[in-house]
Design an enzyme around this catalytic site. Structure first.
Site, PDB file in Angstrom:
ATOM      1  N   THR A  51     -25.150 -63.003  65.749  1.00 16.97           N
ATOM      2  CA  THR A  51     -23.758 -62.827  65.347  1.00 16.97           C
ATOM      3  C   THR A  51     -23.171 -61.575  66.010  1.00 16.97           C
ATOM      4  OG1 THR A  51     -24.270 -63.907  63.259  1.00 16.97           O
ATOM      5  CG2 THR A  51     -22.197 -62.703  63.367  1.00 16.97           C
ATOM      6  N   LYS A  79     -24.610 -41.070  53.094  1.00 17.60           N
ATOM      7  CA  LYS A  79     -24.189 -39.898  52.319  1.00 17.60           C
ATOM      8  C   LYS A  79     -23.404 -40.317  51.089  1.00 17.60           C
ATOM      9  CE  LYS A  79     -23.408 -37.444  56.681  1.00 17.60           C
ATOM     10  NZ  LYS A  79     -22.304 -36.886  57.484  1.00 17.60           N
ATOM     11  N   ARG A 100     -20.435 -57.209  58.730  1.00 16.61           N
ATOM     12  CA  ARG A 100     -21.542 -57.891  58.028  1.00 16.61           C
ATOM     13  C   ARG A 100     -22.048 -56.938  56.961  1.00 16.61           C
ATOM     14  NH1 ARG A 100     -26.608 -61.262  60.210  1.00 16.61           N
ATOM     15  NH2 ARG A 100     -24.891 -62.742  60.383  1.00 16.61           N
TER      16      ARG A 100
HETATM   17  C1  NCD Z   1     -27.664 -66.619  59.496  1.00 20.18           C
HETATM   18  C2  NCD Z   1     -27.168 -65.505  58.596  1.00 20.18           C
HETATM   19  O1  NCD Z   1     -27.222 -64.329  58.942  1.00 20.18           O
HETATM   20  O2  NCD Z   1     -26.684 -65.874  57.523  1.00 20.18           O
HETATM   21  N1  NCD Z   1     -27.939 -66.179  60.796  1.00 20.18           N
HETATM   22  C3  NCD Z   1     -26.913 -66.189  61.692  1.00 20.18           C
HETATM   23  O3  NCD Z   1     -25.911 -65.559  61.514  1.00 20.18           O
HETATM   24  N2  NCD Z   1     -27.066 -66.981  62.763  1.00 20.18           N
HETATM   25  C4  NCD Z   1     -28.749 -67.432  58.927  1.00 20.18           C
HETATM   26  C5  NCD Z   1     -29.964 -66.763  58.377  1.00 20.18           C
HETATM   27  O4  NCD Z   1     -30.150 -65.549  58.426  1.00 20.18           O
HETATM   28  O5  NCD Z   1     -30.806 -67.519  57.865  1.00 20.18           O
END
Ligand code: NCD
Length: 288
Positions: A51, A79, A100
């Site tokens: 990603t 921190k 994320r």
């Molecule tokens: C997924 C995630 O991070 O949710 N991976 C990704 O983005 N391709 C799937 C996973 O971690 O199983």
């Protein structure tokens, strides 16, 4: 186009269709220089390979610059800085933030205070809308139409965020979804009733097998989950004509003996992350 992409429901059928068409254009002629002088920030509080790097590759292919971090331990979160404060500050440095986070709902909280578009790149067991765009794009490339397609989602459906975005999007596009949960890890109730099948039945009957791993990091203290495996033997035994997708990373649930067979589309799926995320960045930044 919405300002942020936090959940897949931010895109209706028309917006999904436009995004997939734009991704195809990005895979073709691209749009070199479209985002020159723009800055994209990738803020990753959880591990990622595909990603983050496909977002960064997408930004570079459009001529944007990239800043960010892949290890939150190196940031002021250590921190005790709040997510909201971090988001406010990042939006002063970049024109778009790809986030994320390990907490479900974090991208919505960031979007609420951010002065620039926020893209959810996966929030805990919540959603992963850009992965869904990659998944739909890959299905469409191989089947032409999403309407009427029969897709089995297989694995840890309770914690798998990719599935949480994929199921509603498939419905929106007129596809049929069946669930193959393992170890009692069922789809969350709000996703509505989805017919269940066993693995053999799904392999024999469906156009797409969407395999996911057990999200062990979200299953504290649970020793083991029933084993399941999609491999060459399963496809052969059931006379399956399905293509096999997986958001990756795989562990044991997807046999390497499928690699290189015509059914296996998961590495192509990962590669499609670049044009699809080019389309996402271009669409959100165009009006920002
Ligand atoms: C997924 C995630 O991070 O949710 N991976 C990704 O983005 N391709 C799937 C996973 O971690 O199983």
């Amino acid at each position: 186009m919405t300002r942020h992409l936090v959940r897949i429901g931010d895109l209706d059928a028309e917006a999904l269709r436009r995004m997939l068409a734009r991704a195809a254009a990005m895979a073709g002629e691209g749009a070199p220089g479209l985002l020159r002088d723009r800055i994209v920030c990738t803020a990753f509080f959880e591990p990622s390979t595909r990603t983050r790097l496909s977002f960064e590759a997408a930004a570079h292919r459009l001529g944007a610059d990239v800043i960010g971090f892949a290890d939150a331990q190196s940031t002021s979160t250590r921190k005790g800085e709040s997510l909201e404060d971090t988001a406010r500050v990042l939006s002063g440095y970049a024109d778009l933030v790809v986030l994320r986070h390990f907490e479900q709902g974090a991208p919505a909280r960031a979007a609420a205070v951010s002065g620039v578009p926020v893209v959810n790149a996966g929030d805990g067991s919540g959603e992963h809308p850009t992965q869904t765009l990659v998944d739909l794009y890959t299905m469409q490339r191989h089947h032409g139409e999403l309407t009427g397609l029969k897709v089995a989602v297989i694995g840890d459906l309770r914690h798998g965020r990719t599935v949480h975005s994929l199921v509603p999007a498939l419905r929106t596009m007129g596809a049929e979804v069946v669930a193959v949960p393992v170890g009692g890890l069922e789809l969350p109730k709000p996703l509505g009733p989805v017919p269940r099948m066993d693995l053999e039945g799904a392999a024999a009957d469906c156009d797409v097998l969407y395999v996911t791993r057990v999200q062990r990091e979200r299953l504290p203290g649970r020793a083991s989950v029933a084993e399941y495996r999609v491999d060459a033997d399963l496809l052969e035994r059931t006379g399956s004509r399905a293509i096999v997708l997986h958001p990756l990373p795989r562990v044991d649930e997807l046999g390497t003996d499928l690699d290189g067979t015509p059914a296996a589309k998961y590495f192509e799926q990962a590669q499609n992350g670049v044009p699809v995320r080019m389309a996402v960045l271009a669409s959100l930044l165009e009006n920002a």
